[in-house]
Design a protein around this motif. Sequence first.
Motif, PDB file in Angstrom:
ATOM      1  N   VAL A 113      23.464  33.276 -17.654  1.00  9.10           N
ATOM      2  CA  VAL A 113      23.058  34.739 -17.011  1.00  9.10           C
ATOM      3  C   VAL A 113      23.490  35.306 -15.192  1.00  9.10           C
ATOM      4  O   VAL A 113      23.762  36.074 -14.720  1.00  9.10           O
ATOM      5  CB  VAL A 113      21.037  34.919 -17.114  1.00  9.10           C
ATOM      6  N   ILE A 114      23.524  34.156 -14.497  1.00 11.88           N
ATOM      7  CA  ILE A 114      23.371  34.229 -12.806  1.00 11.88           C
ATOM      8  C   ILE A 114      25.349  34.275 -13.161  1.00 11.88           C
ATOM      9  O   ILE A 114      25.832  35.652 -12.643  1.00 11.88           O
ATOM     10  CB  ILE A 114      23.912  32.800 -12.430  1.00 11.88           C
ATOM     11  N   VAL A 115      25.774  33.888 -13.830  1.00 16.19           N
ATOM     12  CA  VAL A 115      27.121  34.066 -13.719  1.00 16.19           C
ATOM     13  C   VAL A 115      27.656  34.950 -14.039  1.00 16.19           C
ATOM     14  O   VAL A 115      28.600  35.610 -13.963  1.00 16.19           O
ATOM     15  CB  VAL A 115      28.359  32.989 -14.903  1.00 16.19           C
ATOM     16  N   ALA A 116      27.424  35.590 -15.885  1.00 16.65           N
ATOM     17  CA  ALA A 116      27.698  37.317 -15.876  1.00 16.65           C
ATOM     18  C   ALA A 116      27.377  38.150 -15.091  1.00 16.65           C
ATOM     19  O   ALA A 116      27.373  39.368 -15.067  1.00 16.65           O
ATOM     20  CB  ALA A 116      26.681  37.368 -17.186  1.00 16.65           C
ATOM     21  N   THR A 117      26.410  37.961 -14.587  1.00 17.00           N
ATOM     22  CA  THR A 117      25.454  38.780 -13.212  1.00 17.00           C
ATOM     23  C   THR A 117      26.341  39.052 -11.938  1.00 17.00           C
ATOM     24  O   THR A 117      26.845  39.948 -11.747  1.00 17.00           O
ATOM     25  CB  THR A 117      24.128  38.659 -12.663  1.00 17.00           C
ATOM     26  N   GLU A 118      26.462  37.892 -12.055  1.00 17.34           N
ATOM     27  CA  GLU A 118      27.721  37.815 -10.494  1.00 17.34           C
ATOM     28  C   GLU A 118      29.197  38.230 -10.508  1.00 17.34           C
ATOM     29  O   GLU A 118      29.386  39.018  -9.623  1.00 17.34           O
ATOM     30  CB  GLU A 118      27.659  36.510  -9.912  1.00 17.34           C
ATOM     31  N   GLU A 119      29.421  38.194 -11.799  1.00 17.39           N
ATOM     32  CA  GLU A 119      30.853  38.733 -11.666  1.00 17.39           C
ATOM     33  C   GLU A 119      30.984  40.275 -12.039  1.00 17.39           C
ATOM     34  O   GLU A 119      31.331  41.292 -11.848  1.00 17.39           O
ATOM     35  CB  GLU A 119      31.724  38.157 -13.290  1.00 17.39           C
ATOM     36  N   GLY A 120      29.062  40.958 -12.679  1.00 19.79           N
ATOM     37  CA  GLY A 120      29.168  42.340 -13.029  1.00 19.79           C
ATOM     38  C   GLY A 120      29.397  42.425 -11.810  1.00 19.79           C
ATOM     39  O   GLY A 120      29.729  43.467 -11.519  1.00 19.79           O
ATOM     40  N   LEU A 121      28.662  42.342 -10.570  1.00 17.09           N
ATOM     41  CA  LEU A 121      28.772  42.780  -9.022  1.00 17.09           C
ATOM     42  C   LEU A 121      29.813  42.691  -8.771  1.00 17.09           C
ATOM     43  O   LEU A 121      30.173  43.300  -8.117  1.00 17.09           O
ATOM     44  CB  LEU A 121      27.430  42.167  -8.494  1.00 17.09           C
ATOM     45  N   ALA A 122      30.605  41.553  -9.042  1.00 19.09           N
ATOM     46  CA  ALA A 122      31.767  41.635  -7.804  1.00 19.09           C
ATOM     47  C   ALA A 122      33.141  42.343  -8.118  1.00 19.09           C
ATOM     48  O   ALA A 122      33.520  43.318  -7.766  1.00 19.09           O
ATOM     49  CB  ALA A 122      32.823  40.164  -8.809  1.00 19.09           C
ATOM     50  N   ARG A 123      32.712  43.126  -9.665  1.00 17.20           N
ATOM     51  CA  ARG A 123      33.402  43.978 -10.179  1.00 17.20           C
ATOM     52  C   ARG A 123      33.329  45.997  -9.640  1.00 17.20           C
ATOM     53  O   ARG A 123      33.857  46.582 -10.227  1.00 17.20           O
ATOM     54  CB  ARG A 123      33.808  44.204 -11.809  1.00 17.20           C
ATOM     55  N   ILE A 124      32.254  46.167  -9.081  1.00 14.56           N
ATOM     56  CA  ILE A 124      31.667  47.166  -8.418  1.00 14.56           C
ATOM     57  C   ILE A 124      32.440  47.300  -7.397  1.00 14.56           C
ATOM     58  O   ILE A 124      32.543  46.511  -6.407  1.00 14.56           O
ATOM     59  CB  ILE A 124      30.344  47.135  -7.800  1.00 14.56           C
ATOM     60  N   PRO A 125      33.552  48.475  -7.274  1.00 20.37           N
ATOM     61  CA  PRO A 125      34.210  48.789  -5.885  1.00 20.37           C
ATOM     62  C   PRO A 125      33.311  48.899  -4.862  1.00 20.37           C
ATOM     63  O   PRO A 125      32.044  49.367  -4.283  1.00 20.37           O
ATOM     64  CB  PRO A 125      35.060  50.224  -5.911  1.00 20.37           C
ATOM     65  N   ARG A 126      33.770  47.920  -3.429  1.00 20.74           N
ATOM     66  CA  ARG A 126      33.254  48.573  -2.564  1.00 20.74           C
ATOM     67  C   ARG A 126      33.273  49.532  -1.978  1.00 20.74           C
ATOM     68  O   ARG A 126      32.087  50.195  -0.674  1.00 20.74           O
ATOM     69  CB  ARG A 126      33.902  47.317  -1.222  1.00 20.74           C
ATOM     70  N   ALA A 127      33.743  50.303  -1.720  1.00 12.72           N
ATOM     71  CA  ALA A 127      33.766  51.938  -1.815  1.00 12.72           C
ATOM     72  C   ALA A 127      33.306  52.419  -1.700  1.00 12.72           C
ATOM     73  O   ALA A 127      31.799  53.174  -0.855  1.00 12.72           O
ATOM     74  CB  ALA A 127      35.666  52.629  -2.001  1.00 12.72           C
ATOM     75  N   LEU A 128      31.866  52.132  -2.984  1.00 11.67           N
ATOM     76  CA  LEU A 128      31.003  52.818  -3.585  1.00 11.67           C
ATOM     77  C   LEU A 128      30.074  52.255  -2.668  1.00 11.67           C
ATOM     78  O   LEU A 128      28.877  53.285  -2.605  1.00 11.67           O
ATOM     79  CB  LEU A 128      30.398  52.748  -5.186  1.00 11.67           C
ATOM     80  N   ARG A 129      30.005  50.878  -2.118  1.00 12.74           N
ATOM     81  CA  ARG A 129      28.816  50.685  -1.607  1.00 12.74           C
ATOM     82  C   ARG A 129      28.775  51.631   0.205  1.00 12.74           C
ATOM     83  O   ARG A 129      27.847  51.602   0.450  1.00 12.74           O
ATOM     84  CB  ARG A 129      28.746  48.890  -1.215  1.00 12.74           C
ATOM     85  N   GLU A 130      29.957  51.291   0.498  1.00 12.54           N
ATOM     86  CA  GLU A 130      30.472  51.923   2.192  1.00 12.54           C
ATOM     87  C   GLU A 130      30.277  53.030   1.972  1.00 12.54           C
ATOM     88  O   GLU A 130      29.400  53.760   2.948  1.00 12.54           O
ATOM     89  CB  GLU A 130      31.687  51.688   2.280  1.00 12.54           C
ATOM     90  N   GLY A 131      30.739  53.960   0.370  1.00  9.70           N
ATOM     91  CA  GLY A 131      29.843  55.886   0.510  1.00  9.70           C
ATOM     92  C   GLY A 131      28.329  55.326   0.368  1.00  9.70           C
ATOM     93  O   GLY A 131      27.937  56.929   0.928  1.00  9.70           O
ATOM     94  N   SER A 132      27.743  54.918  -0.022  1.00 11.04           N
ATOM     95  CA  SER A 132      26.529  55.036  -0.426  1.00 11.04           C
ATOM     96  C   SER A 132      25.885  55.005   1.452  1.00 11.04           C
ATOM     97  O   SER A 132      25.034  55.693   1.739  1.00 11.04           O
ATOM     98  CB  SER A 132      25.416  54.315  -1.304  1.00 11.04           C
ATOM     99  N   LEU A 133      26.364  53.603   1.448  1.00 11.98           N
ATOM    100  CA  LEU A 133      25.431  52.868   2.978  1.00 11.98           C
ATOM    101  C   LEU A 133      26.020  54.314   3.918  1.00 11.98           C
ATOM    102  O   LEU A 133      25.079  54.801   5.100  1.00 11.98           O
ATOM    103  CB  LEU A 133      26.476  52.489   3.477  1.00 11.98           C
ATOM    104  N   ALA A 134      27.069  54.860   4.102  1.00 11.70           N
ATOM    105  CA  ALA A 134      27.289  56.330   5.167  1.00 11.70           C
ATOM    106  C   ALA A 134      26.745  57.599   4.033  1.00 11.70           C
ATOM    107  O   ALA A 134      26.639  58.355   5.477  1.00 11.70           O
ATOM    108  CB  ALA A 134      29.113  56.761   4.658  1.00 11.70           C
ATOM    109  N   LEU A 135      25.954  58.049   3.597  1.00 15.07           N
ATOM    110  CA  LEU A 135      25.235  58.952   3.111  1.00 15.07           C
ATOM    111  C   LEU A 135      23.530  58.462   3.321  1.00 15.07           C
ATOM    112  O   LEU A 135      23.095  59.274   3.249  1.00 15.07           O
ATOM    113  CB  LEU A 135      25.382  59.285   1.384  1.00 15.07           C
ATOM    114  N   GLY A 136      23.542  57.880   3.732  1.00 20.08           N
ATOM    115  CA  GLY A 136      22.139  57.213   4.795  1.00 20.08           C
ATOM    116  C   GLY A 136      21.359  56.381   4.273  1.00 20.08           C
ATOM    117  O   GLY A 136      20.145  56.135   3.885  1.00 20.08           O
TER     118      GLY A 136
END
Length: 556
Positions: free
Chosen positions: A411-434
Amino acid sequence: MKQQTLKSWFKSGSPWVWMTASGVSIAVIMTVGLLAVIATRGLANFWPADVLEADYQVPGTPAKVMAGELVQAEEVPRARLAGAGLPVDVNGGEFMTRELFKVGNREVYGADFTWVVAEWTSNLRTPQNLMVMERREWGNFYGYLVNVKENGQVIAEGDDAWAAMQQRIGRVDALYGQISKLEKRDIGRINAGLERLRLKTRKLEMNGQLDAAGQADLDAERAQWGAEYKVLEGQLNDLHQQFDRDSVTVRTVDGQEQEMSLGKVVRAYRPNTMGTGAKLGFYFAKLWEFLSDEPREANTEGGIFPAIFGTVMMTLIMAVIVTPFGVLAAIYLREYARQGPLTRVIRIAVNNLAGVPAIVYGVFGLGFFVYVLGGSIDRLFFAEALPAPTFGTPGLMWASLTLAILAVPVVIVATEEGLARIPRALREGSLALGATKAETLWKVVLPMASPAMMTGLILAVARAAGEVAPLMLVGVVKLAPALPLDGNYPYLHLDQKIMHLGFHIYDVGFQSPNVEAARPLVYATALLLVLVIALLNLSAVFIRNHLREKYKALDH
């Protein structure tokens, strides 16, 4: 020219395409072939085969009559039969045919199965009135019905006996259900209440809190349980008297007669008179019995419902335990932990844990969960039950926890691989929106990673459902008399031992005293376990695809 064409063919990559396609085809053929063998040998056991009667004469001995179901036939060298002490003419042909018959009547012949030489049998026939009786003990009986008795008096014989016996078998089966219900549910509830009362009394004595008034209350409650038990005991005795009322006189094909109580009979049928429709109905009834009934005859007869229930219950509890720990550990390693040497070492350790042999987890579970943790729980919360252990012994909880530790790296390995595939731009865009980091993680990252998380979880469940070695040490037994979930407080008994499909296969296949009778059940149970694991994997694919389609818009 020809060499140039061959060279261009290799450069095109076609040989490697054919090679990989061949590998996939071989794997598919082997898988389908394995399932076909398991299904054929397992499911064929429930079909009501015709019962053959024949004259059998070993050279130099008197002829005898035998009857049974033909299980298998094979060609063997004459020299082999002669070496086994049989009076075989070694100057005949090179091979002879020997056949395995299920002859039943264990109390008469000593074994359910026997090998015969086909060349020594003659006058094969299928008598219409030759019957098979499935019994709760001693396996099948093959023979003829002579008469039916009630309280020792003959009430039917001849042509009328069969209908009278079938009617009484139905009556006895209903009584057996009432007796089982009374013993397991009602009397079991009283026994559980008396045990709780005993432990309560001992706890008060240990704490010095048992005064005269408290003793009087306990005695009154005990008397109430006793009075209720007396009523149920009377009902149970009446049912047993009715249960043992009917009997039948039966005769083997070689003329031996015996009287048999119908309380020992599960069903009786005449396969030689059954048409295709009747045999299909019988087949599905037997298949349902296999899935829904309890085992009998050292697990070689009856059903496997307790094993199915134990497997599913343990797997569900394991999933509830492993999901939060595995997902939270992966979130911390990927989203919050500082990416340095220590984090890399932790990841390597997690990956290595996924490859540790399962029996090592079983030894750890026995040593830590059962002896250390379970023993401590007993001393702190169940001191009144000591020296009899409550949680300081293998049980459902420890089996589930052991499997959770075994499955959490997946479960740890599969979840971590799934998190690693999320583009960094999505995280930054969400943070930029507050949005805060927690809101970004909860509303953006985790939904997109959920296909990988669910796939990892269900693959871990599929792996855990098929494990056997660790469970032999931490809670799985050959036969559990009661299910871990019932109507007695606290309803779910995490301290109770359970049955498991994988261990059932091992026990029936390698520990059964009646190997030939157990073999078909091994195949049938193995097929059921394969289907359960396949269903879990197909569920993983379906859930992953559904979640991927649901959150596809976030990728763009």
